[in-house]
Structures are given as C-alpha cells and as structure tokens.
Design a protein around this motif. Structure first.
Motif, PDB file in Angstrom:
ATOM      1  N   UNK A 294       0.825  -1.212   0.000  1.00  0.00           N
ATOM      2  CA  UNK A 294       0.000   0.000   0.000  1.00  0.00           C
ATOM      3  C   UNK A 294       0.861   1.266   0.000  1.00  0.00           C
ATOM      4  N   UNK A 295       1.988   1.200   0.710  1.00  0.00           N
ATOM      5  CA  UNK A 295       2.844   2.389   0.787  1.00  0.00           C
ATOM      6  C   UNK A 295       3.507   2.726  -0.543  1.00  0.00           C
ATOM      7  N   UNK A 296       3.756   1.736  -1.392  1.00  0.00           N
ATOM      8  CA  UNK A 296       4.456   2.028  -2.650  1.00  0.00           C
ATOM      9  C   UNK A 296       3.509   2.420  -3.781  1.00  0.00           C
ATOM     10  N   UNK A 297       2.199   2.326  -3.556  1.00  0.00           N
ATOM     11  CA  UNK A 297       1.248   2.601  -4.632  1.00  0.00           C
ATOM     12  C   UNK A 297       1.453   3.987  -5.231  1.00  0.00           C
ATOM     13  N   UNK A 298       1.335   5.001  -4.408  1.00  0.00           N
ATOM     14  CA  UNK A 298       1.344   6.371  -4.922  1.00  0.00           C
ATOM     15  C   UNK A 298       2.711   6.796  -5.459  1.00  0.00           C
ATOM     16  N   UNK A 299       3.828   6.488  -4.784  1.00  0.00           N
ATOM     17  CA  UNK A 299       5.138   6.852  -5.366  1.00  0.00           C
ATOM     18  C   UNK A 299       5.402   6.187  -6.717  1.00  0.00           C
ATOM     19  N   UNK A 300       5.087   4.888  -6.836  1.00  0.00           N
ATOM     20  CA  UNK A 300       5.341   4.206  -8.100  1.00  0.00           C
ATOM     21  C   UNK A 300       4.406   4.706  -9.203  1.00  0.00           C
ATOM     22  N   UNK A 301       3.145   4.959  -8.861  1.00  0.00           N
ATOM     23  CA  UNK A 301       2.205   5.467  -9.861  1.00  0.00           C
ATOM     24  C   UNK A 301       2.622   6.845 -10.345  1.00  0.00           C
ATOM     25  N   UNK A 302       3.125   7.670  -9.433  1.00  0.00           N
ATOM     26  CA  UNK A 302       3.514   9.037  -9.797  1.00  0.00           C
ATOM     27  C   UNK A 302       4.803   9.064 -10.613  1.00  0.00           C
ATOM     28  N   UNK A 303       5.758   8.195 -10.292  1.00  0.00           N
ATOM     29  CA  UNK A 303       7.077   8.276 -10.932  1.00  0.00           C
ATOM     30  C   UNK A 303       7.410   7.149 -11.876  1.00  0.00           C
TER      31      UNK A 303
END
Length: 420
Positions: A294-303
């Motif tokens: 869950x923690x890596x969802x937003x960073x990976x989606x953004x970058x």
C-alpha cells in the motif's frame, strides 16, 4: 435469491504469499483456464492477421484484424457489464469460453469470408471484458477480498504478460507447421479446455443481482461506478500509466529503425517492459507485506514513467532497455491499488465495476498506441516517448493527489459512520 457462499476455501496454515493462493483448489482451476483462454486469444490474433493478409493482400485489413481486438471492448464493457452480476459467475465464464470456441470454429472453416472473419473477431473482443470482469469479481468469492485476492490478481496479470511473450512466439512457430486456419482450429481446443476447467473446477455461486433490462442495468452500473468520486479516481489511476507506457512498445520497430539497429532488437525492445512488469510484481507479491504494498502505490504510480525521459538523451540501447525494465517494474503499484479498488466498490456492484475496469484498460491502451503512432508521424520516436514520459507523469501526479484526497474523505466518512 439464495444467500451467496462467498467464504474462500481454507488455506493450509504453513503457506504464505503466492503459495497460499495456489493452495486454493478453485484458484488453480481459474489460473489454468485463464492461461489456456488467453493463449487461445493471442494465437488466434496472429493466425487471423496472417490469414486476412493472405486472403486480401491488404495491410490495412490485416492491421484491422488485429485492432479489432481492442475496439469492441468499450461496447462490451458498457452494454454487457451487467452480465457479470445478473447471472451465476460460472455460467457466464463457461458461456464466454464457448462463444469464443464457436467463433474460432467458424473462423477455421475454409468457406468463411473475410468480412465474417472480422465480425467474429469483434464478437470475441466484445465478450472478453465480460469474461475478465466476471472472473475478477469471482476471485473475491474464491480468495476473499483481502491479501489473497491481491496476490491472485497479480498472478493472473503476470500470466497475461507472459502469454503475450509466449503466445506471439508460439504462434509464429505454429504457423510454420500448420495453416492459419489450422492454428485457429487449435485455439478452439484451448477455449474448450478452459470451459471444462471452469465448469468442473469451480463451485456454482448464485448471481449477485437480477431483474430489469440488461442494457439499462449495465449502463446504470457504469454510471454508478464512474459517478463515485473515490472509485473514479482509483479507476483512472489504474488506467493512466498503462495508457502512456504502451508508447515505447507501439513504436519499438520505428525506434529500432531510427537508431539503426537490426530487426532482432525490436523483440528485445518489446519484451523488456513486460519482463520488468513480471519481475516487479513477483518481488512485491513475494517479498512485501500488504502494508508495504500500500505504501508504494502512490510513489510508483507518480514516478513510474520517469525512466522514459532518457529517450531524447540517446543514451545507447543498453540504457534504453534498462529504462524499459524500470518502467515495467513500476507496474507493481497495481497490487496495492487493487486492494483499494475492491474495498471501495460495494459487493453488489463488483461484477460491473470489474468489467468497466477491464474494458477501460484495454480501450485506453489502444488509444495510447494510436496516439503515439500519430505523434511519431510528425516527430522523432525519441521525442515522442520522452514527451509521453513528461505528460504521463504530470497526469499521474494529478491523479495521485486526487486519490489521496478521496482517501482522506473516505476515512472521515468511515469515522463519522462509526460514531453514528
């Protein structure tokens, strides 16, 4: 309507990660059926493209035979989405496989004309989102809607990536030994085998809903899915990165020509991203906890699209392949996002929501390929792919912010409901 049995089958206590998913007997049947059905679709695409070109000598009609695998998704995913909730899941899945088998059988007949071949290709593409959406919704009943569902979805995605790599290679080899119509006859067998696995390897479960016009019910579900701000934001974040990340694959042949490398490198350029996707999902599913995913969802989606920015720098083919591997591995963001999506969608809406998700994903990838090809008519491939990286990153960052906002709103609503 009788009460649904949505309790997943028990898992042995000593199994974890992907092993826990394969410990569920029903999932093993779904997994094998998915692989066979998908292999049939991929091989039929190659065989049909070769067959149409051989019959007409027209590159346009040959390309159209392939493109028709994408175009009807949006119609099937909106007008037929309600099938996933209105009828028992096993009946829908087996029925879709039998429809595809019937189409393959008609395609294999020597007397079938080109117009009918293209129409049958449309039928297969139209039922595909119904099949995929029903299967996704059924996974929540087979595996529950927790971590097992996330890992099960991950495995099916990896099969999809692998089937494209293996299927295209296998299809090419197969066509050296049998005619295109013979290859289509073989795909008839894969669809029938998938139907048998699903019929006898999964339990019968009643429909989630019923009554009323199917089309109105389907469209109402689509409006409900897209009308919910939280679900819409999650859907768009599931769709946006794939729309942009297909550009390097769609332009692989043109890029190889641009930098002056042989045709053999085209295969590597097209394979690098799927290999990265499989590796990223395997690591995230096997090594990370649900909280970490869950923690890596937003960073990976953004970058995740940032590696594409190396294209305009012309760094050399090795660096380009590394960039494609990294961009593919960022697809691991979907493991955590799948869980958020299932949590956000009410159970009675899941079949339609999953069908809309599948239809939108395939359609938007087709749009991304077409737009990338159109842009490459005016600018170099390096410029196009680098620009895709910039534009895609900007869009994904905006969607990440929206997902964060809607997440906070949902948390506040949950706390208010608990107080009430």
């Amino acid at each position: 309507m009788q009460e649904k049995d949505t309790t997943p089958l028990p898992v042995p206590p000593d199994t974890t990660g992907y092993g826990a998913v394969f410990a569920v007997r029903e999932f093993r049947a779904v997994f094998a059926a998915h692989a066979l059905s998908l292999l049939g679709v991929v091989v039929s695409e190659i065989a049909l493209t070769v067959l149409v070109y051989g019959l007409t000598g027209s590159p346009l009609l040959s390309a159209l035979a392939f493109a028709l695998g994408f175009l009807p998704y949006i119609a099937g995913g909106t007008l037929l989405a309600g099938v996933a909730d209105r009828f028992p899941a096993r009946r829908v899945l087996v029925g879709c496989d039998l429809v595809c088998a019937g189409c393959a059988a008609l395609m294999a007949l020597p007397s079938t004309p080109v117009a009918a071949l293209l129409a049958l290709r449309c039928v297969i593409a139209a039922v595909s989102p119904v099949f995929n959406g029903t299967r996704m919704a059924t996974l929540t009943e087979i595996l529950g809607d927790g971590d097992l569902f996330v890992l099960g979805r991950s495995l099916l995605r990896m099969v999809s990536q692998s089937a494209v790599l293996v299927g295209f290679g296998l299809g090419g080899v197969l066509l050296t030994f049998v005619s295109p119509r013979g290859a289509l006859a073989i795909t008839l067998g894969t669809f029938l085998a998938s139907a048998l696995l699903l019929r006898f390897g999964t339990r019968r479960r009643p429909a989630r809903a019923g009554g009323g016009s199917l089309v109105r019910y389907s469209l109402a579900g689509t409006r409900e899915v897209l009308g919910d701000r939280r679900i819409r934001a999650l859907l768009l974040l599931l769709w946006a990165p794939p729309m942009f990340v297909v550009a390097p694959e769609a332009l692989a042949a043109a890029y190889a020509d641009e930098i002056g490398v042989g045709a053999a490198w085209v295969g590597l350029l097209m394979c690098a991203m799927p290999v990265g996707t499989i590796a990223g999902e395997l690591y995230a599913g096997a090594a990370l906890s649900p909280a970490a995913r869950s923690r890596i969802v937003l960073p990976l989606a953004a970058g995740g699209l940032l590696p594409l920015l190396v294209y305009p720098l012309h760094p050399g083919l090795g660096w380009i392949l590394l960039a494609l591997l990294l961009a593919g591995s960022a697809g691991a963001y979907t493991l955590g996002l799948d869980r958020w999506f299932v949590d956000a969608v009410p159970e009675e809406l899941r079949g339609r929501a999953m069908t809309v998700h599948t239809a939108g994903l395939m359609t938007i990838q087709g749009v991304g390929m077409a737009l990338a090809g159109l842009a490459a008519e005016f600018w170099s491939v390096s410029t196009v792919v680098g620009s895709v990286g910039v534009l895609g990153t900007a869009c994904c960052v905006l969607l990440v912010l929206e997902v964060r906002r809607t997440g906070r709103t949902a948390e506040v609503g949950d706390r208010s409901a608990r107080r009430g």
